[in-house]
Every structure is written in C-alpha cells, then in structure tokens.
Design a protein around this motif. Sequence first.
Motif, PDB file in Angstrom:
ATOM      1  N   HIS A  42       2.458  22.928  42.110  1.00 30.70           N
ATOM      2  CA  HIS A  42       1.388  23.025  41.118  1.00 30.70           C
ATOM      3  C   HIS A  42       1.063  24.487  40.847  1.00 30.70           C
ATOM      4  O   HIS A  42       1.165  25.335  41.739  1.00 30.70           O
ATOM      5  CB  HIS A  42       0.144  22.279  41.606  1.00 30.70           C
ATOM      6  CG  HIS A  42       0.369  20.812  41.817  1.00 30.70           C
ATOM      7  ND1 HIS A  42       0.263  19.890  40.804  1.00 30.70           N
ATOM      8  CD2 HIS A  42       0.736  20.118  42.928  1.00 30.70           C
ATOM      9  CE1 HIS A  42       0.538  18.681  41.283  1.00 30.70           C
ATOM     10  NE2 HIS A  42       0.830  18.795  42.565  1.00 30.70           N
ATOM     11  N   ARG A  43       0.662  24.758  39.628  1.00 26.54           N
ATOM     12  CA  ARG A  43       0.422  26.138  39.209  1.00 26.54           C
ATOM     13  C   ARG A  43      -0.858  26.716  39.785  1.00 26.54           C
ATOM     14  O   ARG A  43      -0.968  27.926  39.971  1.00 26.54           O
ATOM     15  CB  ARG A  43       0.375  26.211  37.681  1.00 26.54           C
ATOM     16  CG  ARG A  43       1.726  25.985  37.004  1.00 26.54           C
ATOM     17  CD  ARG A  43       1.591  26.016  35.501  1.00 26.54           C
ATOM     18  NE  ARG A  43       0.791  24.888  35.015  1.00 26.54           N
ATOM     19  CZ  ARG A  43       0.459  24.710  33.743  1.00 26.54           C
ATOM     20  NH1 ARG A  43       0.827  25.599  32.840  1.00 26.54           N
ATOM     21  NH2 ARG A  43      -0.243  23.658  33.380  1.00 26.54           N
ATOM     22  N   THR A  44      -1.842  25.875  40.062  1.00 23.83           N
ATOM     23  CA  THR A  44      -3.119  26.374  40.567  1.00 23.83           C
ATOM     24  C   THR A  44      -3.577  25.532  41.754  1.00 23.83           C
ATOM     25  O   THR A  44      -3.214  24.349  41.870  1.00 23.83           O
ATOM     26  CB  THR A  44      -4.208  26.311  39.478  1.00 23.83           C
ATOM     27  OG1 THR A  44      -4.453  24.934  39.139  1.00 23.83           O
ATOM     28  CG2 THR A  44      -3.784  27.084  38.237  1.00 23.83           C
ATOM     29  N   PRO A  45      -4.382  26.113  42.652  1.00 22.92           N
ATOM     30  CA  PRO A  45      -4.930  25.333  43.774  1.00 22.92           C
ATOM     31  C   PRO A  45      -5.751  24.141  43.295  1.00 22.92           C
ATOM     32  O   PRO A  45      -5.768  23.093  43.944  1.00 22.92           O
ATOM     33  CB  PRO A  45      -5.805  26.356  44.510  1.00 22.92           C
ATOM     34  CG  PRO A  45      -5.203  27.677  44.178  1.00 22.92           C
ATOM     35  CD  PRO A  45      -4.729  27.537  42.753  1.00 22.92           C
ATOM     36  N   ARG A  46      -6.425  24.292  42.157  1.00 23.09           N
ATOM     37  CA  ARG A  46      -7.255  23.203  41.642  1.00 23.09           C
ATOM     38  C   ARG A  46      -6.406  21.989  41.266  1.00 23.09           C
ATOM     39  O   ARG A  46      -6.777  20.843  41.537  1.00 23.09           O
ATOM     40  CB  ARG A  46      -8.034  23.700  40.420  1.00 23.09           C
ATOM     41  CG  ARG A  46      -9.062  22.700  39.879  1.00 23.09           C
ATOM     42  CD  ARG A  46     -10.231  22.548  40.832  1.00 23.09           C
ATOM     43  NE  ARG A  46     -11.213  21.623  40.315  1.00 23.09           N
ATOM     44  CZ  ARG A  46     -12.178  21.964  39.464  1.00 23.09           C
ATOM     45  NH1 ARG A  46     -12.281  23.221  39.046  1.00 23.09           N
ATOM     46  NH2 ARG A  46     -13.054  21.063  39.053  1.00 23.09           N
ATOM     47  N   ARG A  47      -5.268  22.247  40.648  1.00 21.06           N
ATOM     48  CA  ARG A  47      -4.381  21.142  40.283  1.00 21.06           C
ATOM     49  C   ARG A  47      -3.824  20.461  41.534  1.00 21.06           C
ATOM     50  O   ARG A  47      -3.680  19.239  41.581  1.00 21.06           O
ATOM     51  CB  ARG A  47      -3.240  21.656  39.402  1.00 21.06           C
ATOM     52  CG  ARG A  47      -3.667  22.044  37.998  1.00 21.06           C
ATOM     53  CD  ARG A  47      -2.500  22.614  37.217  1.00 21.06           C
ATOM     54  NE  ARG A  47      -1.494  21.591  36.953  1.00 21.06           N
ATOM     55  CZ  ARG A  47      -1.445  20.848  35.851  1.00 21.06           C
ATOM     56  NH1 ARG A  47      -2.364  21.008  34.913  1.00 21.06           N
ATOM     57  NH2 ARG A  47      -0.496  19.953  35.676  1.00 21.06           N
TER      58      ARG A  47
ATOM     59  N   SER B 165      -9.681  17.686  38.141  1.00 23.17           N
ATOM     60  CA  SER B 165      -9.599  18.997  37.502  1.00 23.17           C
ATOM     61  C   SER B 165      -9.774  18.882  35.999  1.00 23.17           C
ATOM     62  O   SER B 165      -9.274  17.965  35.362  1.00 23.17           O
ATOM     63  CB  SER B 165      -8.233  19.616  37.815  1.00 23.17           C
ATOM     64  OG  SER B 165      -8.013  20.757  37.029  1.00 23.17           O
TER      65      SER B 165
ATOM     66  N   GLU C  73      -8.405  20.655  33.937  1.00 22.52           N
ATOM     67  CA  GLU C  73      -7.126  20.908  33.290  1.00 22.52           C
ATOM     68  C   GLU C  73      -6.345  19.620  33.064  1.00 22.52           C
ATOM     69  O   GLU C  73      -5.454  19.565  32.229  1.00 22.52           O
ATOM     70  CB  GLU C  73      -6.287  21.849  34.157  1.00 22.52           C
ATOM     71  CG  GLU C  73      -6.950  23.199  34.402  1.00 22.52           C
ATOM     72  CD  GLU C  73      -6.106  24.046  35.326  1.00 22.52           C
ATOM     73  OE1 GLU C  73      -4.878  24.096  35.112  1.00 22.52           O
ATOM     74  OE2 GLU C  73      -6.640  24.642  36.251  1.00 22.52           O
TER      75      GLU C  73
END
Length: 300
Positions: free
Chosen positions: A119-124, A296, A298
């Motif tokens: 995943h591109r971000t920790p949130r995702r 998220s 996103e």
Amino acid sequence: SSDIDKSRGRVYLLEGNLYYSPNSSRDILVPKTIPEGTNIFSPPRKNDGRLDYWSLDVASYLTPQWWTMQFGWLAFLDLSPTESAKEILRPTHIILHSHYSYPSLSPPLPRTFGYRSSHRTPRRLETALQKSWEWFSLWLALTSYSIACAQTHAEYFRSYPTLARIDWVNLLISQGSKFNIDLQWVDTLITSEPPNTVEMERFFELRKERNIRIIAKESPKDQQRRLSREKQPPTISARVFEWTPNALGEYECDEIDKRERADALGERDEDECRYDAVQNEWHICALWGRPKEGISDELQ
C-alpha cells in the motif's frame, strides 16, 4: 423447555407478528427479505464496471436476517470476535462442505480486502488490515457452521453404519495436509471455548452492591458531584481499567497509565467503555462492543 435459560430473552412485536428470542434482548428492525437466488456477498459495480468489494460491510450481517438455506450459517457469526484466524479456514470449510454436502454460500476471502498487498500509505494499509480482520469473523462463523453440520450428520446416521461417513476430525487430518491443516489446528477447533468472564461478572456484581450502599449514605454535596460526573464523565482525572484475558483465558483488569487514559478511551467504541460515576472509574472491555472502523477517506 424448562432447561432453557430465558432470563435474557425478549418478545418482539414486528409488523403485527410476535417473535421470541430466548437469548437476545437487542433492539432489532424487521430484516429485508432476501430474494431467492440472491448472493448477499455480491458487491455492486463501480462506474468503470469493476466490482466494488470495499462497499461490503461486515456490520450489515451482524443484524438479524431471515433464515435461508444458503446463509443460515450467519447465525454463527460472533458479534464480538476476539481471535484472529488463518487462511486455512477456507480449505477447512471446503473439505467439510464437499464431504457432508450442506447448503451454504461462502463470503469473499479476507485477502480480497488487501491485507497481503502493498500500500502507498500507512492509512491505506491500516484500512486494509481492519477490513480484512472483520471478514475473518465471517469465515470463523462459516467454519463453526460447517462443524455443526458435520456433527449433526454423525449423530443422525449413528444408527446406520452403512450410511455414516468419516467423522470431521479424522476427515480434516486425512485430507488437510496439503492445506497445512494439522492436528494442532484441529485441536484448536475442538478446544475453542467462549471467553471466561466469571470473575469479571462477579467483580461488577460486588461493585454494584457497594455502589448502592455508598449512594444510600452520600451527602447532598457528594450526590451533586456524582450527578455532575454522570452528565460529563472525566477522561483524565478518572482512573481507567482494561479487562483482557490472561494466559488461562480468564478476564482480568489492569489499570491504564494516567498519561494514556484519554487516548485509551478515545480509541475505543463507546460500547466498549463503561463509566462508574460513584467510583469515578472507567472500565474497558472489547467484549462489550466492536473496534472502531478505520476507513480511509482515500478508499471511499
């Protein structure tokens, strides 16, 4: 039957019909009828034609549903799952389903929601882990239902040896090696027990009795303070305790550090936190509710 504990049951009047539940007092709404042939795990499509699995929410299956042959196993869904599960839940179900031929439709696999992906971000990543964890609970329910069907089959054909099939324990051991199903995994299924909350329940029974005695003797000033705390429970000055299972599976409480009180309460669902205005204490337990959603922005 006189052997059934009905003390926690409830009678409902829904759309002119009476319904009785011997073991649930939850407020419920009349569930929608599931049209025959409908797969409740089939997601809608996005504008580009792709299936939108992220729109599926485990919470929608936690409310009572009309019983159907394909989805009757949802009755085994734990409202407060506390254990994680391996991906061998699926082959466990496949082996049992192929052998005993009971009706059921499977939910999407937890990996559908990306816990094994990059995943591109920790949130995702956090969102993928949360969503995947929730869908493990559905596979746990389906596995429980599969075992119940296998046990029912064995009991039914006990008097007909020529029709009886291999018991589910030996079946999994004999056919599950290629799926990493071993004796340890089967033992886990056999020995799984509900949480041991005897001591916790006893604690709150004694606490309730003690609070009644304190309230009966409190001064007008103390009463006013208590009522003020009830209206606006403090999150820093009040002590906070969390109930978790020990090595024996018994629930016991530990006090949370004063510096972490507000964060501990803020990270939990409201149902997991109970405030005692008499003692000015918070108690937290995952069994009382469900973890907060980590959806998220996103992915919405």
